[in-house]
Design an enzyme around this catalytic site. Structure first.
Site, mmCIF file in Angstrom:
data_model
loop_
_atom_site.group_PDB
_atom_site.id
_atom_site.type_symbol
_atom_site.label_atom_id
_atom_site.label_comp_id
_atom_site.label_asym_id
_atom_site.label_seq_id
_atom_site.Cartn_x
_atom_site.Cartn_y
_atom_site.Cartn_z
ATOM 1 N N ARG A 181 0.765 -1.380 0.082
ATOM 2 C CA ARG A 181 -0.181 -0.070 0.008
ATOM 3 C C ARG A 181 0.771 1.329 -0.067
ATOM 4 O O ARG A 181 0.207 2.362 0.068
ATOM 5 C CB ARG A 181 -1.065 -0.058 1.071
ATOM 6 C CG ARG A 181 -1.952 -1.050 1.220
ATOM 7 C CD ARG A 181 -2.029 -1.373 2.766
ATOM 8 N NE ARG A 181 -1.078 -2.174 3.363
ATOM 9 C CZ ARG A 181 -1.252 -2.376 4.818
ATOM 10 N NH1 ARG A 181 -2.351 -2.120 5.212
ATOM 11 N NH2 ARG A 181 -0.344 -2.950 5.333
ATOM 12 N N ARG A 235 8.655 -10.191 -2.014
ATOM 13 C CA ARG A 235 8.551 -10.576 -3.075
ATOM 14 C C ARG A 235 9.697 -11.528 -3.883
ATOM 15 O O ARG A 235 9.347 -12.036 -4.800
ATOM 16 C CB ARG A 235 7.861 -9.757 -3.889
ATOM 17 C CG ARG A 235 6.415 -9.128 -3.370
ATOM 18 C CD ARG A 235 5.284 -10.230 -3.037
ATOM 19 N NE ARG A 235 4.354 -9.577 -2.376
ATOM 20 C CZ ARG A 235 3.116 -10.256 -2.202
ATOM 21 N NH1 ARG A 235 3.205 -11.553 -2.295
ATOM 22 N NH2 ARG A 235 1.920 -10.032 -1.612
#
Ligand SMILES: Cc1cc2nc3c(=O)[nH]c(=O)nc-3n(C[C@H](O)[C@H](O)[C@H](O)COP(=O)(O)OP(=O)(O)OC[C@H]3O[C@@H](n4cnc5c(N)ncnc54)[C@H](O)[C@@H]3O)c2cc1C
Length: 312
Positions: A114, A231
């Protein structure tokens, strides 16, 4: 083919431009500025802009009037210290902007981060290209038994061929229905002038998750490293990891000192719980410790042994 000849020409024209500036630039990153780095079968990630360099991290940490940099070894030492002690705000002084082309199911994982600024290609406004992700056979695998969120052994050749045929067939059919509902070719002309087409914002709803979307994604260096630590990790799904790995290479070019500290303390480092640390201390004292006497769950024990590179 991720880019059309027109898109390539646009990139080359932009790459040919030069601007005089007093701001810090990084030659290694300038070398690949605007160039798409391939990811998956039709995707890419490319750096379209950036602000700051390793010097900006050091400058902010020292709250300096000038560049704030000293000898390379001192700057590296300071950056290592900041990384080690999670003194994060100096890393927020650098920003980078990427253009990413990615399958929608990867975008759904990505958008959970975010702290970036995002602008996505509008499928209400434009027609999505006929491009969908089909995994390479070596990435088609069975459900993992050990990790409910992961994959296990690679599918056999016959099963993989069947899966690929289904994926291709479904994507082709959904895309054909999308075009039929739109009743528009890619230039916006009616395919059948005798009937009305459905609005783009509605026709898109039957497209599968492996269709590619695109966005501009801008983030500061601290939050980018947080994204990459999650990630580019082996626990992340292969498809998002493919992008994270391409982006790691851009970080290494852009801020090599920060990258070195990140690789050492985050990517290559490990965090231990208090119980895990106690186990390591007991082992260092020469004690033979087993899972039962460690106070760790079986899973925690397996994870600790993996970190220590020891047999469970
Ligand atoms: C391997 C893996 C598996 C996952 N599995 C699932 C799953 O099964 N289901 C699921 O829903 N998600 C899943 N996620 C997503 C995960 O839970 C996070 O939503 C995602 O990784 C974003 O992390 P973040 O919130 O730290 O990042 P960012 O949104 O980039 O935030 C960075 C940091 O800023 C702070 N921050 C940002 N916004 C807020 C806020 N509003 N309030 C408080 N602090 C804030 C937090 O400290 C946060 O760590 C998974 C992620 C990974 C890597």
């Amino acid at each position: 083919m991720p880019l059309s000849p027109e898109q390539e020409a646009e990139i080359e024209a932009q790459r040919a431009e030069r601007a005089e500036t007093r701001r810090a630039t990084v030659p290694a990153l300038e070398e690949i500025l605007y160039q798409p780095l391939p990811a998956l079968d039709h995707g890419f990630v490319r750096v379209v802009d950036y602000m700051g360099d390793d010097g900006a991290v050091v400058q902010a940490a020292r709250v300096s009037y000038g560049r704030g940099t000293r000898r390379v070894s001192e700057d590296q030492g300071l950056i290592n210290y900041l990384m080690r002690h999670r003194h994060t705000t100096p890393f927020e002084m650098c920003e980078i902007k990427y253009h990413v082309k990615l399958p929608i199911f990867v975008a759904r994982q990505w958008i959970r981060h975010r702290t970036a600024n995002v602008n996505e290609y509008s499928a209400r406004y434009s027609i999505l290209d006929k491009e969908f992700y089909l995994p390479a056979p070596e990435h088609l695998a069975v459900q993992s038994q050990a990790n409910r969120q992961g994959r296990g052994a690679v599918l056999g050749a016959e099963a993989a061929a069947r899966v690929l045929a289904l994926l291709r067939q479904d994507a082709e059919q959904c895309y054909a229905h999308y075009v039929e509902m739109l009743n528009e070719d890619e230039d916006g002309n009616a395919i059948d002038p005798a009937r009305d087409g459905l609005a783009r914002e509605l026709a898109r709803m039957n497209l599968p998750l492996n269709v590619y979307t695109q966005w501009y994604w801008k983030i500061d260096l601290h939050n980018l490293l947080h994204f990459l630590s999650l990630r580019a990790d082996p626990h992340a799904q292969y498809e998002i990891r493919a992008y994270a790995e391409a982006m790691l290479a851009t970080v290494e070019r852009w801020v090599p000192m920060t990258y070195a500290a990140f690789a050492d303390y985050r990517l290559g480092g490990a965090q231990l719980s208090a119980k895990g640390l106690a186990v390591v201390r007991r082992m260092l004292a020469g004690e033979t410790v087993g899972q039962e006497s460690s106070g760790l769950s079986k899973r925690e024990w397996r994870e600790l042994m993996a970190v220590l590179g020891r047999e469970g």
